[in-house]
Design a protein around this motif. Structure first.
Motif, PDB file in Angstrom:
ATOM      1  N   SER A   1       9.279  11.092  -2.914  1.00 36.30           N
ATOM      2  CA  SER A   1       9.031   9.657  -3.089  1.00 36.30           C
ATOM      3  C   SER A   1      10.225   8.833  -2.628  1.00 36.30           C
TER       4      SER A   1
ATOM      5  N   VAL B   1       2.722   1.679  -3.290  1.00 36.98           N
ATOM      6  CA  VAL B   1       1.893   2.264  -4.348  1.00 36.98           C
ATOM      7  C   VAL B   1       1.894   3.780  -4.243  1.00 36.98           C
ATOM      8  N   LEU B   2       1.839   4.294  -3.001  1.00 34.24           N
ATOM      9  CA  LEU B   2       1.897   5.746  -2.804  1.00 34.24           C
ATOM     10  C   LEU B   2       3.227   6.298  -3.306  1.00 34.24           C
ATOM     11  N   VAL B   3       4.313   5.591  -2.990  1.00 36.49           N
ATOM     12  CA  VAL B   3       5.640   6.005  -3.452  1.00 36.49           C
ATOM     13  C   VAL B   3       5.683   6.043  -4.975  1.00 36.49           C
TER      14      VAL B   3
ATOM     15  N   TYR C   1       0.839  -1.201   0.000  1.00 38.52           N
ATOM     16  CA  TYR C   1       0.000   0.000   0.000  1.00 38.52           C
ATOM     17  C   TYR C   1       0.873   1.251   0.000  1.00 38.52           C
ATOM     18  N   ILE C   2       1.881   1.248   0.891  1.00 44.75           N
ATOM     19  CA  ILE C   2       2.773   2.398   0.967  1.00 44.75           C
ATOM     20  C   ILE C   2       3.608   2.495  -0.308  1.00 44.75           C
TER      21      ILE C   2
ATOM     22  N   GLY D   1       3.173   6.327  -6.997  1.00 44.19           N
ATOM     23  CA  GLY D   1       2.307   7.386  -7.490  1.00 44.19           C
ATOM     24  C   GLY D   1       3.001   8.736  -7.493  1.00 44.19           C
ATOM     25  N   LEU D   2       3.725   9.024  -6.405  1.00 43.78           N
ATOM     26  CA  LEU D   2       4.486  10.274  -6.333  1.00 43.78           C
ATOM     27  C   LEU D   2       5.588  10.307  -7.392  1.00 43.78           C
TER      28      LEU D   2
END
Length: 372
Positions: A180, A147-149, A144-145, A151-152
């Motif tokens: 990121s 994916v955030l990385v 999950y984390i 995305g950034l």
């Protein structure tokens, strides 16, 4: 995986210097800001090919594909990246070849990290009494984390790609890229924190046998190598936020024009990571059967029912930490380890070196679901 701002700026700025459809480059250095090495990509490609072969053999030998598959996949991606880099060094004006090689090289390290998350999940199955989240969902929690990385990184790369002639747009993209990479560092520190917490609890309870300590040490070492790479990329990103033709000081130029930094602080740590996992393969120290767990005496291994979560599967994905159960002071999993006599003890054990995941040597008793 997006490209880093320093290297992307080189491409963007060279392209913007020409009104033609195809960019023009220096005949000797091409897309690079230096004369790219022909030898080093081949050396790293060969080393990683050797490691890849070892991963394939050990995954079959220990029947550990589910846990260390990502080491195979990451090594394969990395090998392809260095092969493309070697070819690109002989064709430095070939833009697409350079981009493809860079993407593969940047994509591999996060895949290696996914393998570490899987190993952590298997440790939690082995010592479920100390697991603070569903071991089956450990990977997803970190993903999950991740994916955030990503995305950034993608957002930052897109702004850099479209902002070659717009300084503020370029800077905003470069800042996203820096954030990121720093977030990647935070994720790795969190992983080390979880491992250290499990290690400390095992040591306090006298449940830190030799096999488990080796796996803990492996995760400490490999995480340190990932942190070296992340810190290098973070510093590089912070020093190359501005385009070279706007405000690039001596340090910024050094990062952009010294190829050895890539090999010393990016490639070398990841090669060491790959060989470390080979030398200390978790298939030697942890059972492949996730229902096999360590009893409180720190020696005996038993065949339990495995991690049982009473919640619907979709809820375990949404809330892998079982925050709802924590707030209600009633976690939704069965503490089967509190009734050890219900589960038959194994004749052999990884704690004593008598158990093995190798098929012809395995003497693990079948799983029991009934009381004895």
């Amino acid at each position: 995986m997006s490209r880093n701002p320093a290297e992307h700026s080189i491409v963007s700025l060279k392209q913007s210097s020409s009104n033609d459809a195809m960019p023009t480059f220096d005949r000797e250095t091409g897309i690079y800001e230096y004369k790219a090495s022909h030898v080093l990509p081949i050396v790293f490609g060969c080393l990683l090919s050797l490691s890849l072969g070892m991963h394939i053999y050990q995954n079959f030998h220990y029947r550990f594909w589910k846990i260390t598959f990502w080491m195979f996949w990451g090594s394969l991606v990395y090998v392809v990246g260095w092969i493309l880099r070697a070819i690109s060094s002989y064709n430095p004006q070939h833009l697409n070849l350079y981009i493809a090689g860079t993407i593969f090289i940047y994509a591999a390290p996060p895949i290696f990290s996914a393998s570490a998350y899987n190993i952590l999940g298997r440790i939690m199955h082995y010592i479920p009494m100390f697991a603070w989240l569903n071991p089956n969902r450990t990977v997803y929690f970190f993903v999950y984390i991740g994916v955030l990385v990503e995305g950034l990184t993608a957002a930052g790369g897109a702004r850099i790609a479209t902002g070659a002639k717009e300084v503020e747009k370029y800077r905003s993209g470069a800042i996203l890229m820096a954030i990121s990479v720093i977030l990647q560092c935070v994720v790795e520190v969190a992983l080390v924190g979880v491992v250290a917490s499990l290690h400390r609890k095992c040591a306090r309870q006298g449940m830190a046998p030799r096999n488990l300590r080796f796996v803990f040490y492996t995760l400490y070492g490999t995480s340190a190598l990932v942190l070296v790479r992340c810190l290098y990329r973070a510093v590089e990103s912070l020093y190359t936020i501005d385009p070279p033709n706007v405000d690039c000081n001596d340090t910024c130029q050094y990062f952009q024009t010294k190829e050895w930094l890539l090999y010393a602080f990016d490639a070398a740590p990841m090669v060491l990571f790959a060989f470390w996992i080979n030398l200390m393969h978790p298939g030697r120290y942890l059972p492949r059967d996730k229902t096999r767990y360590l009893d409180f005496d720190g020696v005996t291994e038993r065949m339990g029912p495995g991690w049982l979560d009473s919640r619907p599967k979709i809820e375990t994905f949404i809330d892998p930490l079982d925050l709802a159960g924590i707030m209600q002071k009633n976690k939704h999993h069965t503490k089967y380890w509190e009734e050890p006599l219900r589960w038959l003890a194994c004749e052999d054990a990884f704690t004593t070196g008598t158990a093995s995941n190798v098929k012809r040597r395995s003497r693990v008793l079948p799983k029991l679901n009934a009381a004895v």
